[in-house]
Structure formats: structure tokens, C-alpha cells
Write a protein that holds these residues in place. Structure first.
Motif, PDB file in Angstrom:
ATOM      1  N   ALA A  42       0.819  -1.207   0.000  1.00 24.16           N
ATOM      2  CA  ALA A  42       0.000   0.000   0.000  1.00 24.16           C
ATOM      3  C   ALA A  42       0.859   1.265   0.000  1.00 24.16           C
ATOM      4  O   ALA A  42       0.344   2.376  -0.074  1.00 24.16           O
ATOM      5  N   CYS A  43       2.179   1.090   0.081  1.00 24.59           N
ATOM      6  CA  CYS A  43       3.078   2.246   0.058  1.00 24.59           C
ATOM      7  C   CYS A  43       3.467   2.558  -1.385  1.00 24.59           C
ATOM      8  O   CYS A  43       3.416   1.688  -2.258  1.00 24.59           O
ATOM      9  N   ARG A  44       3.849   3.799  -1.607  1.00 30.25           N
ATOM     10  CA  ARG A  44       4.245   4.183  -2.973  1.00 30.25           C
ATOM     11  C   ARG A  44       5.573   4.926  -2.931  1.00 30.25           C
ATOM     12  O   ARG A  44       5.734   5.894  -2.180  1.00 30.25           O
ATOM     13  N   LEU A  45       6.516   4.425  -3.706  1.00 26.22           N
ATOM     14  CA  LEU A  45       7.836   5.068  -3.788  1.00 26.22           C
ATOM     15  C   LEU A  45       7.865   5.940  -5.042  1.00 26.22           C
ATOM     16  O   LEU A  45       7.751   5.445  -6.163  1.00 26.22           O
ATOM     17  N   ASP A  46       7.971   7.256  -4.839  1.00 29.60           N
ATOM     18  CA  ASP A  46       7.957   8.174  -5.989  1.00 29.60           C
ATOM     19  C   ASP A  46       9.203   8.005  -6.845  1.00 29.60           C
ATOM     20  O   ASP A  46      10.247   7.565  -6.369  1.00 29.60           O
TER      21      ASP A  46
END
Ligand SMILES: [Zn+2]
Length: 342
Positions: A42-46
Motif C-alpha cells: 500500500a506504500c508508494r515510492l515516488d
């Protein structure tokens, strides 16, 4: 695989130092006043942006800033492998390439739209507006243009008055009386000395013939053929249409450069060059061919004087403002006129 990371909880601007740790499918975040864990998916790494820290966006609205050096690199490599985004230069390059592709594509679309507007939109609009310009304004524009030319480029004719009258009579006999009628434009014939053999018509129907064109012609009917061509430009309002198009472009350029006075110089340049598009020339040629045939003359008269002009031009190619520039593709036009001859 632990490093001190800047954490922002998404509710205040306060920065907290935390430690990030991957534990199976969960990302664990621990600091002095905070302890959380999130499903890693559910995390997002830009995507990386220059040398700035990578931003890891968390599902609760908070985010971490992970340095690309000193311990952060290891974590980023693991997060990148887990979240399916690549770390480092390759990701940046890919993103940059996508950006450039989008930028180039939109540039191409913009240029194409402008070109289409210039190529078709502007002539179409000018074709609509030109016939609606009142006769008084048309006359005013034409008078102003002729007096400008008389001040700058032209001298009074040296042709004897009876020679001028003979040409006026011949023009009236072939092309009808100066007041026009029956769909034919009214006209007035003027003689001037110009820089090279030429003739032009102003939108009002004022046709200006240079002495040198009369001298170059093999017969008066060749001069009349040129007059017929010029009346074609008048009948189809080519001058006004061209003037409108150039003015819009000059005005747009003037607005862009913040200098609206360039509009005035643009108009003057147009009047001095009297340059028409190939389509306008062909249209005026066909008009002349019709008028000449109606009077029992051959359209080839126009082709003959065009060839004389071309020949004369090639021996005086250094003079400014050439009729060849305003009448391109002489050979093609002569062939077309021959095809129109009986
Ligand atoms: Zn022409």
C-alpha cells in the motif's frame, strides 16, 4: 538495513526521525513518539527527481524522505525491488524520456494546429471577411497604398498622353467599360514608371501599369492580357484577402513581441511586394483567359508576355521586387494558358 529517515505524519509539518524496516509484507516505522506498520504493497515510492531524497508515500497520508546516500541507498534498493520501481539513474532516465516524448508530442500537435490555422483557417476567414469590407474602405486602403508607392517607388509615366489613351480604349474594348457591371469589377487604368516591367491592381480596381511593361510587350493586346489578369485579382479580391491574412499574422507577431506598430510596417511591405500565392495567380490566369476568349482573343497572349517578362527578368536578376517572385512557375502557367486556348 536500518537508517534514520525523515518522517512527516501528513497532519503537521513537523519532521520526525524514524527507522524504517521491512518485515515480511509489512513496512515498520519506529521513532521516539511514533510506531506504525503498513502493508508494503500500500506504500508508494515516488520516481527519483535529480539528487533529491526519494519520497515514500504511506497509506495514512504521511510520507518519508529517504536519502539516496548513507544507508538510504540500501533501503531504497529493497523498497524498489519490492514496489516494482527501479531506483537510481535508469528510473530517472525512463521518466525523463517519457516527459520528453510527451513534450515533443504536444509541441508537434501545437505546431501542426498553428500551421493548419495559418494554411487553411486564415485564408478561409479572409475569404469570408474580404467581400464584406465596404467599398469606401476598400477605396481608402487602395488610395493610401498608391500614394505610399508614389512617394517611395514610382514616378509619373513618361508615356505620351495619346499612347495612354490608346491603351485605355483598347482595354475598354476588350474588357468592357471602366464602370464594370454584369459581375465584372469596375476599374481605373493608371500608368507609372516602376523599377522593372510590371503591373499590379489595388483592391479598388485601380490597375497600375509600368511604362517598361508597355515597351516590353509585343503588342497592346499583350498589355491588355496583363490587365485582364490583374482584374482577376480584383474580381476575386485577392489583394484584400492577402492583406487581411498578412495583417492578422503581423498583428499576432506584434502582440507577441509587444510591438503593434509592426502591423503598419507589415502592411507597407506587403503593398510594396504585391506577392500572391500560386493559387491566386492560377485563378487570375483563368479569369484572364475567360475574358480574352469572350473578346475573341487568345489566352496565349498572356503566356507570351509572361515569357517576355521571364526573359527580361533573367537578364536583370539583381533588381529588387521581381515580377517572377510575384508570378512563380511561369512555365507551368504558360502551359496552362496554352491548354485554355482554342
Ligand atoms: Zn498576378
Amino acid at each position: 538495513m536500518t537508517a534514520s529517515i525523515d518522517f512527516y505524519d501528513g497532519r503537521s509539518a513537523r519532521r520526525q526521525g524514524v527507522v524504517l524496516r521491512l518485515d515480511g509484507d509489512r513496512l515498520c516505522l519506529d521513532g521516539e513518539a511514533v510506531s506504525r506498520s503498513y502493508p508494503i504493497d500500500a506504500c508508494r515510492l515516488d520516481e527519483p527527481l535529480g539528487g533529491a531524497p526519494r519520497v515514500l508515500t504511506l497509506p495514512d497520508g504521511g510520507h518519508c524522505e529517504i536519502p539516496r546516500t548513507s544507508g538510504g541507498a540500501d533501503l531504497l534498493a529493497q523498497l524498489g525491488a519490492r514496489l516494482g520501481t527501479r531506483d537510481g539513474a535508469s528510473g530517472a532516465v525512463a521518466r525523463l524520456q517519457r516527459r520528453w516524448t510527451v513534450a515533443l508530442a504536444s509541441l508537434v500537435v501545437t505546431v501542426a494546429a498553428l500551421a493548419a490555422a495559418y494554411q487553411w483557417g486564415l485564408p478561409w476567414a479572409a475569404g469570408i471577411v474580404a467581400p464584406r469590407i465596404p467599398a469606401a474602405l476598400t477605396q481608402h486602403i487602395s488610395d493610401a497604398a498608391l500614394s505610399t508607392l508614389d512617394r517611395t517607388l514610382l514616378k509619373p509615366s513618361a508615356l505620351p498622353e495619346e499612347r495612354q489613351q490608346a491603351l485605355r480604349s483598347r482595354m475598354a474594348a476588350v474588357l468592357g467599360p471602366p464602370q464594370g457591371g454584369a459581375g465584372r469589377p469596375a476599374y481605373a487604368l493608371h500608368f507609372r514608371q516602376g523599377p522593372m516591367p510590371n503591373a499590379f491592381a489595388l483592391p479598388s480596381g485601380d490597375v497600375v501599369v509600368f511604362d517598361s511593361l508597355v515597351k516590353l510587350a509585343g503588342s497592346d493586346d499583350e498589355v491588355v492580357a496583363v490587365m485582364a489578369h490583374e482584374l482577376g485579382h480584383v474580381a476575386y479580391r485577392h489583394g484584400l484577402r492577402q492583406l487581411l491574412q498578412s495583417s492578422v499574422v503581423a498583428y499576432a507577431v506584434g502582440l507577441y513581441l509587444g510591438d503593434v506598430s509592426s502591423l503598419a510596417s507589415g502592411m507597407a511591405a506587403l503593398v510594396l511586394e504585391f506577392r500572391y500565392s500560386r493559387d491566386f495567380e492560377s485563378e487570375a490566369d483563368r479569369y484572364a483567359a475567360d475574358r480574352l476568349r469572350q473578346a475573341g482573343l487568345s489566352p496565349e497572349l498572356l503566356g507570351q508576355i509572361l515569357l517576355r517578362l521571364e526573359q527580361n527578368q533573367s537578364t536583370h536578376s539583381d533588381e529588387r521586387g521581381t515580377l517572377l517572385a510575384s508570378h512563380p512557375d511561369i512555365q507551368a502557367r504558360v502551359a496552362a494558358l496554352q491548354a485554355l486556348s482554342p
